[in-house]
Design a protein around this motif. Sequence first.
Motif, PDB file in Angstrom:
ATOM      1  N   LEU A 195     131.116 116.176  35.321  1.00 23.63           N
ATOM      2  CA  LEU A 195     129.965 117.334  35.436  1.00 23.63           C
ATOM      3  C   LEU A 195     129.816 117.546  36.956  1.00 23.63           C
ATOM      4  O   LEU A 195     128.623 117.283  37.389  1.00 23.63           O
ATOM      5  CB  LEU A 195     128.874 116.858  34.565  1.00 23.63           C
ATOM      6  N   ASN A 196     130.737 118.282  37.289  1.00 24.82           N
ATOM      7  CA  ASN A 196     130.596 118.786  38.853  1.00 24.82           C
ATOM      8  C   ASN A 196     129.530 119.709  39.084  1.00 24.82           C
ATOM      9  O   ASN A 196     128.895 119.740  40.244  1.00 24.82           O
ATOM     10  CB  ASN A 196     131.796 119.528  39.272  1.00 24.82           C
ATOM     11  N   GLU A 197     129.258 120.463  38.041  1.00 22.38           N
ATOM     12  CA  GLU A 197     128.136 121.575  38.503  1.00 22.38           C
ATOM     13  C   GLU A 197     126.461 120.884  38.308  1.00 22.38           C
ATOM     14  O   GLU A 197     125.736 121.557  38.700  1.00 22.38           O
ATOM     15  CB  GLU A 197     128.178 122.459  37.239  1.00 22.38           C
ATOM     16  N   LEU A 198     126.260 119.585  38.068  1.00 22.79           N
ATOM     17  CA  LEU A 198     125.253 119.235  38.188  1.00 22.79           C
ATOM     18  C   LEU A 198     124.943 118.854  39.588  1.00 22.79           C
ATOM     19  O   LEU A 198     125.664 118.125  40.353  1.00 22.79           O
ATOM     20  CB  LEU A 198     124.937 117.851  37.409  1.00 22.79           C
ATOM     21  N   THR A 199     123.748 118.869  40.209  1.00 26.50           N
ATOM     22  CA  THR A 199     123.246 118.461  41.439  1.00 26.50           C
ATOM     23  C   THR A 199     122.411 117.213  41.330  1.00 26.50           C
ATOM     24  O   THR A 199     121.658 117.250  40.304  1.00 26.50           O
ATOM     25  CB  THR A 199     122.236 119.578  42.059  1.00 26.50           C
ATOM     26  N   LEU A 200     123.086 116.391  42.267  1.00 28.22           N
ATOM     27  CA  LEU A 200     122.544 115.090  42.102  1.00 28.22           C
ATOM     28  C   LEU A 200     121.157 115.012  43.162  1.00 28.22           C
ATOM     29  O   LEU A 200     121.364 115.655  44.216  1.00 28.22           O
ATOM     30  CB  LEU A 200     123.561 114.201  42.392  1.00 28.22           C
ATOM     31  N   PRO A 201     120.074 114.263  42.938  1.00 29.79           N
ATOM     32  CA  PRO A 201     119.074 113.949  43.787  1.00 29.79           C
ATOM     33  C   PRO A 201     119.707 113.132  45.093  1.00 29.79           C
ATOM     34  O   PRO A 201     120.878 112.377  45.178  1.00 29.79           O
ATOM     35  CB  PRO A 201     118.152 113.071  43.035  1.00 29.79           C
ATOM     36  N   ALA A 202     118.973 113.364  45.987  1.00 34.44           N
ATOM     37  CA  ALA A 202     119.295 112.687  47.472  1.00 34.44           C
ATOM     38  C   ALA A 202     118.944 111.225  46.993  1.00 34.44           C
ATOM     39  O   ALA A 202     117.997 110.712  46.504  1.00 34.44           O
ATOM     40  CB  ALA A 202     118.228 113.142  48.345  1.00 34.44           C
ATOM     41  N   LEU A 203     119.804 110.378  47.793  1.00 37.33           N
ATOM     42  CA  LEU A 203     119.820 108.778  47.649  1.00 37.33           C
ATOM     43  C   LEU A 203     119.106 108.216  48.893  1.00 37.33           C
ATOM     44  O   LEU A 203     119.546 108.514  49.888  1.00 37.33           O
ATOM     45  CB  LEU A 203     121.287 108.287  47.567  1.00 37.33           C
ATOM     46  N   ASN A 204     117.821 107.891  48.453  1.00 42.80           N
ATOM     47  CA  ASN A 204     117.010 107.179  49.499  1.00 42.80           C
ATOM     48  C   ASN A 204     117.136 105.647  49.617  1.00 42.80           C
ATOM     49  O   ASN A 204     116.456 105.075  48.776  1.00 42.80           O
ATOM     50  CB  ASN A 204     115.406 107.668  49.317  1.00 42.80           C
ATOM     51  N   LEU A 205     117.993 105.109  50.467  1.00 46.12           N
ATOM     52  CA  LEU A 205     118.449 103.858  50.447  1.00 46.12           C
ATOM     53  C   LEU A 205     117.508 103.137  51.608  1.00 46.12           C
ATOM     54  O   LEU A 205     116.802 103.621  52.278  1.00 46.12           O
ATOM     55  CB  LEU A 205     119.608 103.735  50.838  1.00 46.12           C
ATOM     56  N   PRO A 206     117.084 101.742  51.088  1.00 43.45           N
ATOM     57  CA  PRO A 206     116.412 101.063  52.131  1.00 43.45           C
ATOM     58  C   PRO A 206     116.836 101.095  53.627  1.00 43.45           C
ATOM     59  O   PRO A 206     118.147 101.163  53.729  1.00 43.45           O
ATOM     60  CB  PRO A 206     116.307  99.608  51.614  1.00 43.45           C
ATOM     61  N   GLY A 207     116.200 100.710  54.440  1.00 43.91           N
ATOM     62  CA  GLY A 207     116.746 100.576  56.025  1.00 43.91           C
ATOM     63  C   GLY A 207     117.917  99.631  55.978  1.00 43.91           C
ATOM     64  O   GLY A 207     117.857  98.558  55.441  1.00 43.91           O
ATOM     65  N   GLY A 208     118.853  99.923  56.877  1.00 48.63           N
ATOM     66  CA  GLY A 208     119.874  99.276  56.917  1.00 48.63           C
ATOM     67  C   GLY A 208     121.095  99.213  55.953  1.00 48.63           C
ATOM     68  O   GLY A 208     122.290  98.880  56.153  1.00 48.63           O
ATOM     69  N   PHE A 209     120.971 100.206  54.938  1.00 43.71           N
ATOM     70  CA  PHE A 209     121.862 100.537  53.981  1.00 43.71           C
ATOM     71  C   PHE A 209     122.418 101.525  54.500  1.00 43.71           C
ATOM     72  O   PHE A 209     121.884 102.697  54.531  1.00 43.71           O
ATOM     73  CB  PHE A 209     121.429 100.378  52.567  1.00 43.71           C
ATOM     74  N   LYS A 210     123.902 101.837  54.061  1.00 45.14           N
ATOM     75  CA  LYS A 210     124.493 103.300  54.348  1.00 45.14           C
ATOM     76  C   LYS A 210     125.504 103.417  53.435  1.00 45.14           C
ATOM     77  O   LYS A 210     126.634 102.721  53.091  1.00 45.14           O
ATOM     78  CB  LYS A 210     125.222 102.884  55.839  1.00 45.14           C
ATOM     79  N   ALA A 211     125.193 104.380  52.431  1.00 41.32           N
ATOM     80  CA  ALA A 211     126.298 104.556  51.355  1.00 41.32           C
ATOM     81  C   ALA A 211     127.314 105.294  51.846  1.00 41.32           C
ATOM     82  O   ALA A 211     127.221 106.406  52.830  1.00 41.32           O
ATOM     83  CB  ALA A 211     125.431 105.354  50.311  1.00 41.32           C
ATOM     84  N   GLU A 212     128.428 105.125  51.240  1.00 47.27           N
ATOM     85  CA  GLU A 212     129.686 105.592  51.598  1.00 47.27           C
ATOM     86  C   GLU A 212     130.188 106.659  50.129  1.00 47.27           C
ATOM     87  O   GLU A 212     131.337 107.044  50.199  1.00 47.27           O
ATOM     88  CB  GLU A 212     130.840 104.814  51.768  1.00 47.27           C
TER      89      GLU A 212
END
Length: 146
Positions: free
Chosen positions: A111-128
């Motif tokens: 479902l490419n047309e759906l906008t996903l919310p921003a991902l707020n990760l805890p400090g030190g985490f980096k999503a790839e």
Amino acid sequence: MTHAKTTYQFEDLLDKHQLKKTAPRLRVLSMMYSKNTATSQPDLESVMHDIDRVTLYRILNVFEEKGIIHKVFDLNGTANYAICHSNCGAHKHHDEHVHFNCTNCKNVYCLNELTLPALNLPGGFKAEGFTLYASGLCSKCSKKAN
């Protein structure tokens, strides 16, 4: 779109990713582009009898590595593959969208047309990257149920 133009576009896609233009690769691309759902290797094997299992596995593997397709899992944990957006590249996928698993027909939809919310990760985490799954009835199954 004519078959010749489609083949030409698939050849361009393979050129873009520095891949040889082989008949099996072109057939796999054609099959995957013709579907509106993700597809598994066993499903491809069932309709592509002239491509052996090992060759198909290698094709899917290199397509995923090059950013042509991405892997998504269904409700049974089976790997399915779907075409990537044009902004994906070698070893770097940008397919952060909802993957919808229909509990009735078992199809997996991107479902490419759906906008996903921003991902707020805890400090030190980096999503790839991340994957969001939803399950329920797809539009076809929902209509049949009514």
